[in-house]
Design a protein around this motif. Structure first.
Motif, PDB file in Angstrom:
ATOM      1  N   VAL A 807       0.826  -1.378   0.029  1.00 27.73           N
ATOM      2  CA  VAL A 807       0.286   0.027  -0.417  1.00 27.73           C
ATOM      3  C   VAL A 807       1.033   1.118  -0.606  1.00 27.73           C
ATOM      4  CG1 VAL A 807      -2.267   0.980   1.148  1.00 27.73           C
ATOM      5  CG2 VAL A 807      -2.040  -1.070   1.162  1.00 27.73           C
ATOM      6  N   MET A 821      -2.608   9.621   2.409  1.00 31.89           N
ATOM      7  CA  MET A 821      -2.859   7.998   2.419  1.00 31.89           C
ATOM      8  C   MET A 821      -2.838   7.420   3.697  1.00 31.89           C
ATOM      9  SD  MET A 821      -1.656   4.607   2.673  1.00 31.89           S
ATOM     10  CE  MET A 821      -0.001   5.333   2.033  1.00 31.89           C
ATOM     11  N   THR A 822      -2.022   7.108   4.904  1.00 30.74           N
ATOM     12  CA  THR A 822      -2.104   6.799   5.984  1.00 30.74           C
ATOM     13  C   THR A 822      -2.830   6.926   6.752  1.00 30.74           C
ATOM     14  OG1 THR A 822       0.399   6.854   5.719  1.00 30.74           O
ATOM     15  CG2 THR A 822      -0.974   6.343   8.035  1.00 30.74           C
ATOM     16  N   SER A 824      -6.006   7.965   5.744  1.00 36.11           N
ATOM     17  CA  SER A 824      -7.361   7.027   5.562  1.00 36.11           C
ATOM     18  C   SER A 824      -7.573   5.860   5.506  1.00 36.11           C
ATOM     19  CB  SER A 824      -7.275   7.773   3.516  1.00 36.11           C
ATOM     20  OG  SER A 824      -8.194   7.499   3.226  1.00 36.11           O
ATOM     21  N   GLU A 825      -6.371   5.546   5.194  1.00 39.72           N
ATOM     22  CA  GLU A 825      -5.978   3.962   6.142  1.00 39.72           C
ATOM     23  C   GLU A 825      -6.240   3.625   7.087  1.00 39.72           C
ATOM     24  OE1 GLU A 825      -5.600   0.837   3.826  1.00 39.72           O
ATOM     25  OE2 GLU A 825      -5.256   1.990   2.409  1.00 39.72           O
ATOM     26  N   TYR A 876      -2.575   0.816  13.439  1.00 41.91           N
ATOM     27  CA  TYR A 876      -1.493   1.157  12.233  1.00 41.91           C
ATOM     28  C   TYR A 876      -0.523   0.064  11.557  1.00 41.91           C
ATOM     29  CZ  TYR A 876       2.560   3.624   9.855  1.00 41.91           C
ATOM     30  OH  TYR A 876       3.330   3.604   8.644  1.00 41.91           O
ATOM     31  N   ARG A 879      -3.014  -2.390   9.410  1.00 48.55           N
ATOM     32  CA  ARG A 879      -3.152  -2.023   8.123  1.00 48.55           C
ATOM     33  C   ARG A 879      -2.041  -2.349   7.351  1.00 48.55           C
ATOM     34  NH1 ARG A 879      -7.671  -2.154   6.531  1.00 48.55           N
ATOM     35  NH2 ARG A 879      -7.141  -0.431   5.159  1.00 48.55           N
ATOM     36  N   PHE A 880      -0.828  -2.664   8.044  1.00 46.46           N
ATOM     37  CA  PHE A 880       0.657  -2.401   7.610  1.00 46.46           C
ATOM     38  C   PHE A 880       1.562  -3.533   7.796  1.00 46.46           C
ATOM     39  CE2 PHE A 880      -0.599   2.695   7.299  1.00 46.46           C
ATOM     40  CZ  PHE A 880      -0.968   2.497   6.172  1.00 46.46           C
TER      41      PHE A 880
END
Length: 1017
Positions: A807, A821-822, A824-825, A876, A879-880
């Motif tokens: 991403v 972007m972060t 939003s994610e 966080y 998501r990543f």
């Protein structure tokens, strides 16, 4: 292949008779598995030796013989000084024959534009061939083929028989032959060239080198290639399309119009170029491989030749080995006799002369076996580079320090003798001693020099006599000193010689100091940087600590030498006898460290880090430091006044809140008010019993909304800006250049980041308005602009690359606002019209993750509850997930090995990562995680700095690099060259990782020009 002249003239030197093509050894020995074939690219080496070594003439007839000497030293090294398990069983010297080859028939202009050989080199060709025969080695050349073709054929045959091959050359055209069984070896740099080094050079493995060369061409050999395509672009194309044929077949698919058209229009040139650079390994050899077997030469014949050439030191080495008195051997009547010698080999490669300390790892001259002979007792002994490094280190450590042997040099005769000695050894340790730490304004007190352990001296140049200056004609200088101009005139050819290794410790200081006297120090090594490349994070790299660590030796204490307080001396006031003891010992320690650490670079595979990231940067930084940067004193003066007013206002507010008189600069009083009088939470006491009022403590309280600590922080910040920058910077202006000259330290951090000192220009706040105001005082000279080129979010890009976060990688490719972007994610908020507060939180998390931020730290930074911050971090990582895996893998690796590595191989050591103290352990874990990113970013900008000056010069641009501030480079550029300079700088910086590392995520560099630093940033 050399770039300066044709390899060999068509005619032999005058008065020399032609010799047979090959001098066969006494007996043949079939090359077989376990044997080691050495193939010397003789023609190439002749030119390297000629250009690397200073002119050297025989005393008897004035004939120049520098290339002959370099060649002979190389042959002796291969036969006698190589490690026992790495000596040749078969060896030949291969030359070009000066005739038309098959390549000229294929392409008549091949090598058509090479200039003739230098006049003083031409007579040396025949003498070098005679030298090869004196060593009783095969001297090979074959009509219709180049030396490279013969080497390729011998290497193939050796491989087919299971033997390994070493090609003694650094010629890029031979790199296509490298395999796991074929390596190249550059004797002049003591450098091995294997598959990784070929990839570093060409961006592709050896089997693809021909494809890249076919596209890039070679102006030296007049290989046409494809116009407009260089090595980097060629490598990218070959990586993408596989080979030249596929690339040309699919050329219409290439998106870039110019590149596509160039390939289509020049396809045939590319195919011809491939035929020109492809080596022929099927030559019908006139001398079989088996006839290259090494055997003992006729020592008397060799000594006779060396005496005729007047190579006294090498004559002595050969005579010692053969146990022959050279006085009983007549010089070869065909060559004359008698003179001094110069050896280009580093200490680990030179057999010591009588009286020298024995070189660790060198074969004992009197007892060595014939080269290539088998030792049944030691046939299974593994003489690895690590064992060799250990042996050399142990040998050096056994040599005690003898301060009585150190002598001052007070006239030119002994100085010239030492210079001759340095030519003999091929290296010299040097350190400039001065009365100032600022090399731009330092007066030379003297030079410390060393050529061997306990063979060190001090050349005093500017020492003053106690109580001097009273008499009318009193110069103030102590007697027994050479005039600085006379000493430097004598030393200049040696110091500027590319053939003599100059060894220093923080050699940049010596380099800048000597540059102020018109001397360019060339061919340098830095023992401190070797230590740094090997052991960053494992201890101090100060000379005193390294002397203790490696030799158990306590050097003369500098503080004890100069004293302290009001009576403290500058070095030029120290008596010459005491200065000699200190300075000569320093040079001696430096030389010993070099001899211990250099083999470790090879043994621990850190040579590339040192040679590509450390050593080349020394001269770059030295030039930057000498250039300096202009400042506007009026801007700083106005700012200083503004800061003084602000500090006074804030101090008055502090007094009012405290309700009593307060010394704002007293941590004790501040602590007593905050935790005693006000009773604020979180207080802890130091060992002295006072309350702790560190910035972190005050930050925590300010984040909780307490006004008093907030005002203290504000006062401290503005006072520091005033004292450190607006008041101090004008005092750093050099009276001669009228510019400010910072000093960079290369070995100051664990990660490879540079630090800036005296003044420190890297800590000027950039995110505050006051910090930006200070940057406005850094200005371009009239008619110029300052250009700031800055990597955009490089560490986040590297995180996306190294942790493999799809991403994040895609967001960077799409040019998205990475923080938005972060957000939003994580928070499900659309990027468009995103509230600034939401983006700020995502930005804090993005950068916080890089530095291993804790929930407590993030909570303080965002002013939120710790539970909320913990939930942010948890989300966080959900998501990543690649980032969590990266962090865990990095910590695990560091726990197992004690270090982490950057993408370029730099090792960053964190030995306390397994500490029992939890806070120490956590700190080291965070540091290790960040080190891979910050260290890689530091390596990238180092590579850019090393390359950018040549790139600018190639475009005939006169921009000068002035400053480096972490991820930013500052240049001063003439107004009319700004437009042309910006893209050159951006391209070099963006391509800096290539070809060592090919990033899937391109780097972005923002570059702007303005009249001052703030506007350009």
């Amino acid at each position: 292949m050399p770039k300066t002249a044709s390899k060999d003239p068509a005619k032999p030197a005058p008065n020399t008779a032609p010799k047979p093509v090959a001098a066969k050894p006494v007996a043949s020995k079939a090359a077989a598995k376990g044997d080691h074939v050495f193939l010397v690219d003789g023609s190439s080496y002749i030119f390297r030796a000629y250009h690397a070594l200073p002119p050297l003439n025989r005393k008897s007839d004035g004939l120049q013989v520098n290339a002959v000497l370099g060649f002979c030293n190389m042959l002796w090294k291969l036969l006698r000084d190589m490690p026992e398990d790495n000596r040749p069983t078969h060896l030949a010297i291969v030359f070009d024959k000066s005739e038309i080859t098959f390549r000229n028939k294929l392409y008549p202009d091949y090598k058509a534009h090479r200039p003739p050989a230098p006049d003083d080199l031409i007579p040396q060709f025949a003498l070098i061939r005679e030298a090869v025969r004196a060593f009783d080695l095969p001297c090979l050349e074959q009509a219709g083929f180049e030396a490279d073709d013969l080497i390729a054929t011998y290497a193939r045959q050796a491989n087919e028989r299971g033997a390994s091959t070493t090609i003694v050359s650094s010629d890029k055209d031979l790199m296509q032959l490298v395999t796991d069984k074929v390596v190249m070896y550059d004797t002049m740099k003591d450098r091995r060239i294997g598959i990784p080094e070929v990839i570093e050079k060409f961006g592709v493995p050896p089997e693809k080198v021909v494809e890249v060369q076919a596209l890039a061409g070679d102006s030296t050999d007049n290989v046409p290639g494809v116009p407009g395509i260089g090595i980097k672009t060629a490598a990218q194309l070959i990586i993408e399309y596989g080979d030249l044929d596929q690339l040309l077949f699919r050329a219409t698919e290439i998106k870039q119009p110019k590149r596509r058209e160039a390939l289509l229009e020049n396809a045939e040139k590319a195919r011809i170029s491939r035929q020109l650079v492809l080596l022929d390994d099927k030559v019908d050899l006139e001398v079989p491989l088996d006839d290259l077997a090494v055997h003992e030469p006729d020592s008397r014949r060799l000594i006779a030749f060396l005496k005729a050439m007047e190579f006294t030191t090498l004559t002595r080495r050969v005579a010692d080995y053969a146990q022959i008195d050279p006085a009983n051997v007549d010089a070869d009547p065909g060559n004359k006799s008698g003179a001094s010698v110069f050896s280009p080999l580093p200490p680990s490669d030179v057999t010591p002369a009588p009286g020298d300390a024995p070189t660790a790892g060198a074969a004992p001259p009197a007892k060595a076996k014939p080269t290539g002979a088998r030792d049944d007792k030691n046939s299974n002994r593994k003489g690895t580079p690590a064992m060799l490094a250990e042996a050399r280190g142990e040998a050096i450590r056994k040599i005690g320090f003898d301060r009585k042997a150190y002598q001052p040099i007070g006239n030119l005769d002994p100085l010239n003798a030492l210079i001759a000695r340095a030519h003999d050894t091929g290296y010299l340790a040097i350190e400039a001693m001065s009365e100032s730490i600022d090399p731009m304004q330092a007066e030379l007190s003297g030079l410390a020099l060393a050529v061997a352990p306990n063979e060190a001296c001090y050349v005093p140049l500017g020492h003053r006599e106690a109580g001097s200056g009273a008499g009318l004609f009193d110069t103030g200088f102590a007697p027994g000193q050479i005039k600085t101009a006379d000493a430097l005139k004598a030393l200049k050819p040696l110091l500027e010689s590319a053939g003599i290794q100059k060894v220093g410790f923080n050699v940049k200081f010596t380099s800048v100091t000597l540059a102020q006297h018109g001397i360019t120090l060339r061919n340098i090594d830095d023992a401190q940087l070797m230590s740094y490349a090997l052991d960053a994070g494992r201890g101090s790299h100060a000379l005193e600590q390294l002397a203790e660590r490696w030799f158990g030796h306590a050097v003369v204490n500098y503080g004890g030498l100069v004293g302290s307080g009001k009576g403290k001396l500058t070095f030029d006031q120290v008596t010459i006898d005491k200065a000699t003891e200190y300075a000569a010992e320093s040079a001696d320690v430096i030389l010993r460290l070099w001899r211990v650490l250099k083999p470790r670079l090879v043994a621990e595979r850190m040579t590339t880090v040192y040679e590509t990231l450390e050593r080349p940067l020394v001269s770059v930084l030295a030039r930057m430091e000498r250039r300096g940067i202009s400042i506007d004193r009026q801007v700083l003066s106005r700012l200083s006044g503004d800061f003084a007013e602000t500090a006074a206002r804030v101090e008055a507010e502090i007094q009012e809140i405290a309700g009593e008189p307060v010394n704002v600069g007293s941590p004790k009083q501040i602590g007593d008010i905050i935790f005693g009088k006000m009773g604020l939470p979180g207080g802890s006491k130091t060992k002295t019993g006072a309350w702790s009022t560190t910035a972190q403590v005050l930050d925590d309280l300010a984040e909780q909304g307490h006004e008093f600590p907030k005002k203290i922080l504000e006062w401290r910040q503005v006072s520091k800006l005033k004292s450190t920058y607006t008041d101090a910077l004008p005092t750093y202006v050099n009276p001669q250049t009228h510019r400010v000259h910072t000093t960079y330290a290369l070995a100051a951090t664990t990660t490879g980041r540079l630090s800036s000192n005296e003044p420190n220009l890297q800590n000027i706040p950039v995110r505050t308005e006051d910090g930006r105001k200070i940057r406005r005082a850094f200005i371009a000279t009239p008619g110029h602009k300052l250009v700031s080129a800055d990597y955009s979010q490089i560490e986040l890009r590297l995180l996306a690359e190294i942790a493999d976060v799809p991403v994040l990688r895609q967001a960077f490719r799409d040019g998205l606002d990475i923080h938005a972007m972060t957000a939003s994610e994580m928070f499900g908020v659309p990027i468009k019209d995103m509230p600034s507060e939401v983006r700020r939180r995502a930005k804090a998390i993005n950068f916080g993750i890089i530095y291993g931020i804790s929930a407590f730290g993030l909570a303080n930074q965002l002013g939120i509850a710790r539970e909320e911050a913990s939930a942010y971090i948890k989300k966080y990582f959900e998501r990543f997930p690649g980032i969590r895996a990266y962090m865990d893998e990095t910590k695990d690796f560091c726990r197992r090995n004690g270090y982490v590595t950057t993408l370029f191989g730099r090792k960053c050591y964190y030995p306390d990562i397994k500490a029992s103290n939890a806070s120490v352990r956590a700190f080291n874990e965070r540091a290790a995680i960040n080190a891979r990113l910050q260290g890689t970013a530091a390596d990238i900008i180092r590579r850019a700095m090393i390359r950018v000056e040549d790139a600018l010069a190639e475009k005939k641009l006169s921009a000068q690099m002035l400053l480096q501030v972490h991820d930013e480079l500052i240049f001063e550029v003439p107004d009319d060259e700004v437009a042309a300079t910006l893209p050159v700088v951006q391209k070099v910086m963006q391509d800096a990782p290539f070809p060592a590392v090919i990033l899937s995520l391109p780097l972005q560099v923002d570059a702007r020009a303005a009249n001052n630093w703030d506007e350009a940033h």
